[in-house]
Design a protein around this motif. Structure first.
Motif: not given
Length: 453
Positions: A95-98, A133-139, A141-145, A148-151
């Motif tokens: 769902w993240i990629g789609s 901003f989105s890519l730096f926020m992705l960095s 993101s914590k494991p299994d969260q 955070q990664i989806f947003l």
């Protein structure tokens, strides 16, 4: 979004616009002066010059950083499934990629309309800042969260790429008319090159000493620099139109256009299955025991072959016709999706990756020209592209999550491959029906015109 008053109406949701064999259709979609005869090509379009080619370079970099990055999600799919989001299902991760891909195409409805109203620089600045901003926020993101990664990656990066994609492509039409097809081919190779380079970089960063956080930051830093250069390069040349096309009116006309409706329905069905290999090919190779080294380059092989398909589609369509090539490409992709059931070793992975990538590239290469071929009123070309991309985008949105759900945590590969192949072949059948309806309608019009005194 298309307009009668200037060449700002090249509305695209996918990078396939570059190989339009019947380039006259696209050319005629960009009359320069409302209610008057257009000036000569040399007076209205520079067809080159420093400002023109620097703008083209900026557009190329946007495609590299936007669409090229989005289509490299297969690397993240593999990494999330095995390491970072190991508790989540393949469907949830898909769902993240789609969502990212869906927003990239569907936000074009908004960004295209704003571009027509003169907000080019606003869109480029906001989109670039949001992508960074989105890519730096992705960095961060914590494991299994998962949320955070989806947003960050699914929603934020998707909206950012959608804001950038259409304006950065359309602005090149300010400078070129005769060379427009050639220029757009070059611009679209940015996404192809990005889809080839990013998987190599991401695999080495995420699975190397840097790890996820620092690896994503390094990737985000590169994207930020490239988008900064792109914003400094691109410049508009013409004034914004005074009367952009009304999307509501255009949509009402589309509903009565049977070939267009069939084409849009076919695109929706086919794209449910189209992205299955692009998202799952690397993970499929690893799970079948193929060497990690090759698996990391599996998407590179597929995307490199895809770029060859995009470039050659225009030359082939000149002989076969756009509808016929669309049918051939979609049938081939559907059959090859079924062929992924047999992926078990290195030779089968190479053959499937190369051949599928090529035919998928052919389809992407003729997708936009097909819309143009079915548009009788050139001033509606941008609006029709936006509507078609938006509807077809729902196929991208639901396709890979369904495939991921069918895959299950036990990695039963034949079920999603069968589903993707069958649904893609269903889309190709609708394309065949569209062709027959289209030919029948054109034959009827020709008969009527010949019978008139």
């Amino acid at each position: 979004m298309a307009s009668e008053s200037e060449p700002q109406t090249l509305h695209t949701g996918a990078p396939g616009h570059e190989d339009k064999p019947a380039s006259e259709t696209l050319v005629e979609a960009f009359p320069v002066t409302k209610g008057s005869d257009p000036p000569s090509l040399s007076d209205e379009f520079p067809e080159g010059g420093l400002a023109a080619w620097i703008t083209v370079l900026g557009s190329f970099l946007v495609q590299f950083s936007g669409f090229g990055y989005a289509t490299s999600f297969g690397v993240y799919q593999d990494f999330y499934t095995q390491h970072y989001l190991a508790k989540e299902t393949s469907s949830a991760i898909s769902w993240i990629g789609s969502v990212n891909m869906f927003l990239l195409t569907s936000v074009g409805l908004v960004s295209g309309s704003l571009y027509d109203r003169g907000y080019f620089y606003h869109l480029m600045i906001v989109g670039s800042l949001l992508q960074s901003f989105s890519l730096f926020m992705l960095s961060l993101s914590k494991p299994d969260q998962y949320y955070q990664i989806f947003l960050a990656q699914g929603v934020g990066s998707g909206i950012a790429a959608g804001l950038l994609f259409v304006p950065s492509t359309a602005v090149t039409a300010h400078y070129f008319r005769r060379k427009r097809t050639l220029v757009l081919t070059f611009v679209a190779t940015g996404s192809s090159l990005g889809a080839t380079i990013h998987p190599i970089m991401l695999n080495n960063l995420l699975n190397g000493p840097l790890g996820f956080s620092n690896g994503v930051r390094a990737s985000a830093g590169l994207i930020t620099v490239l988008l900064l250069i792109a914003c400094l390069c691109m410049r508009t040349r013409l004034d914004s139109p005074t009367t952009p096309v009304n999307y509501v009116v255009a949509a009402r006309k589309c509903i009565r256009d049977v070939p267009f409706i069939l084409m849009t329905a076919a695109g929706f069905l086919f794209q449910i299955g189209l992205y299955y290999p692009m998202f799952f090919f690397q993970l499929d190779c690893i799970q079948h025991g193929i060497s990690t080294t090759f698996s990391f380059y599996s998407l590179v092989i597929l995307n490199a072959s895809n770029s060859v398909g995009r470039v050659t589609s225009g030359f082939i369509a000149a002989f076969t016709g756009v509808p016929n090539l669309t049918i051939v490409a979609t049938i081939a992709c559907g059959v090859l999706n079924l062929g992924f059931i047999g992926l078990s070793n290195l030779p089968s992975a190479i053959v499937l990756g190369v051949i599928y990538g090529y035919f998928a590239g052919l389809y992407i290469g003729v997708w936009t020209p097909l819309i143009a071929d079915l548009t009788s009123d050139p001033s509606e070309l941008g609006a029709r592209m936006g509507i078609s991309f938006f509807v077809s985008g729902f196929g991208i949105l639901i396709g890979t999550p369904i495939a991921g759900a069918l895959l299950t945590s036990n990695y039963i590969w034949w079920i999603p491959a069968l589903f993707s192949g069958v649904i893609a072949l269903a889309g190709s059948m609708v394309y065949i029906v569209m062709r027959f309806v289209l030919m029948k309608g054109r034959s009827k019009k020709q008969h009527v015109s010949e019978s008139c005194p």
